[in-house]
Design an enzyme around this catalytic site. Structure first.
Site: not given
Ligand code: UFG
Length: 356
Positions: A177, A148, A152, A84, A294, A124, A197-198
């Site tokens: 979400f 990824y 899906k 994921k 992003d 997703s 990562n998140n």
């Molecule tokens: N962010 C930061 N710093 C970090 C990590 C994230 O500023 O260290 C920001 C990102 O730029 C984004 C927000 O926080 O604006 C959320 O980022 P996430 O990485 O937590 O989540 P994403 O929306 O990028 O992705 C997530 C899941 C994916 C999925 C997606 C679906 O990781 O698997 O949501 O919407 F596909």
């Protein structure tokens, strides 16, 4: 119902098990433990009563999956198992297609052998890609931008075609979400094995001192405070959406798709503020460049799930932040910090291996 849960030892899987068992369902977990922990299952047992069995198996091992499914004879399957990480998927496309697409096909063969035609699939919001309009509804075009997301979308297509070919089959595609937070007990939660990562797992590790500071990936987006906006959903609300989908699946056939979010967008800065309130102090944050791939903002239109599943999210961002902190402060090392706990969760493999 008897429910086979692939990836049940992971973050969303373990929370879903608590809700399933709480509603009187019986569960059989299949998990490779690549990104899940048998300790999570032990803790689910501690939080609930009811039947929970578990088997260590790779989703691509069709023979083993078939033996497990045939022995358990599920009424339905909830399919979480998969890889994921968006960035990793671009670097390791073959693994992602193999686990997420071949793995789904393998599961479908096992289901056919076990006479099970009902599946709830962990999809997703990433299948939508760059928004043409917001909030996304289920009819929004599907143009995923990562490997990824493609996996899906392909798995959704395969399951939809399968439902079209079998008048008795039921497929529920749940497009999540951004799930965050943890069970209120703090016993189960998200346990990233590498650098998170998140946003929220990373921020949680900043709060415990495991990371120096959060880097906000860009504050020059066209959003109210310039930082990215997402539709964060409490993992317990998400878990309950699976139970609602399971209830509906018992009475309908065909393929249905539902957005599972809150319908409310929250910026990175708002999430940082909510988590700082939960922790009780300001957390170190800096602003860096945008993260490639992003998008600025995304939100879900969740009216279909409300109407058809009778489900809607109950929790807000402060609940998500508080529960995350309860989990993270009690388990700063995740389940690795509990390595001494019982690992008696598995049914011995010999019991369910097919005879040679
Ligand atoms: N962010 C930061 N710093 C970090 C990590 C994230 O500023 O260290 C920001 C990102 O730029 C984004 C927000 O926080 O604006 C959320 O980022 P996430 O990485 O937590 O989540 P994403 O929306 O990028 O992705 C997530 C899941 C994916 C999925 C997606 C679906 O990781 O698997 O949501 O919407 F596909």
């Amino acid at each position: 119902m008897r429910v086979l849960v692939t990836g049940g030892a992971g973050y969303i899987g373990s929370h879903t098990l608590v809700e399933l068992l709480g509603q009187g369902h019986e569960a059989c977990v299949v998990d490779s433990y690549d990104n899940g922990s048998p300790i999570a299952l032990d803790r689910v047992r501690g939080l609930t009563n009811g039947h929970l069995e578990a088997h260590e198996a790779d989703i691509r091992d069709t023979a083993r999956l078939t033996a497990i499914a045939t022995a358990f004879a599920p009424d339905a399957v909830i399919h979480f198992a998969g890889l994921k990480a968006v960035g990793e998927s671009v670097a390791r496309p073959v693994d992602y297609y193999d686990v997420n697409v071949t793995g789904t096909l393998s599961l479908m063969r096992a289901m056919a052998a076990a006479g099970c035609g009902r599946i709830i699939f962990s999809s997703s919001a990433t299948v939508y890609g760059e928004p043409e309009y917001l909030p996304y509804d289920e009819a929004h075009p599907l143009r995923p931008t990562s490997v990824y997301g493609q996996t899906k979308r392909m798995a959704e297509q395969i399951l939809t075609d399968w439902a079209a070919a079998d008048p008795a089959a039921t497929v529920m595609l749940l497009r999540y979400f951004n799930p965050v937070g943890a069970h209120a007990s703090g016993r189960i939660g998200e346990d990233p094995h590498d650098i998170p990562n998140n946003l929220m797992p990373y921020l949680a590790q900043v709060a415990t001192g495991q990371r120096d500071r959060l880097v906000i990936h860009g504050d020059d987006y066209d959003t109210p405070d310039g930082t990215g906006v997402r539709d964060y959903i409490h993992v317990v609300d998400l878990a309950r959406a699976h139970v609602a989908a399971l209830d509906r699946a018992a009475g309908v056939t065909g393929a249905e798709v539902y957005n599972i979010g809150t319908g409310r967008g929250t910026s990175v800065r708002e999430m940082v503020a909510a988590f700082s309130r939960a922790v009780g102090r300001a957390l170190p944050v800096t602003v860096g460049p945008r993260r490639p791939g992003d998008i600025a903002a995304m939100e879900a239109d969740c009216s279909l799930a409300r109407q058809m599943l009778g489900w809607q999210a109950q929790y807000g961002i402060d609940d998500m932040a508080r529960s995350l902190w309860v989990w993270q402060s009690a388990n700063p090392e995740g389940y690795r910090g509990a390595a001494g706990e019982s690992r008696a969760s598995q049914t011995p493999s010999s019991e369910i291996r097919p005879k040679p």
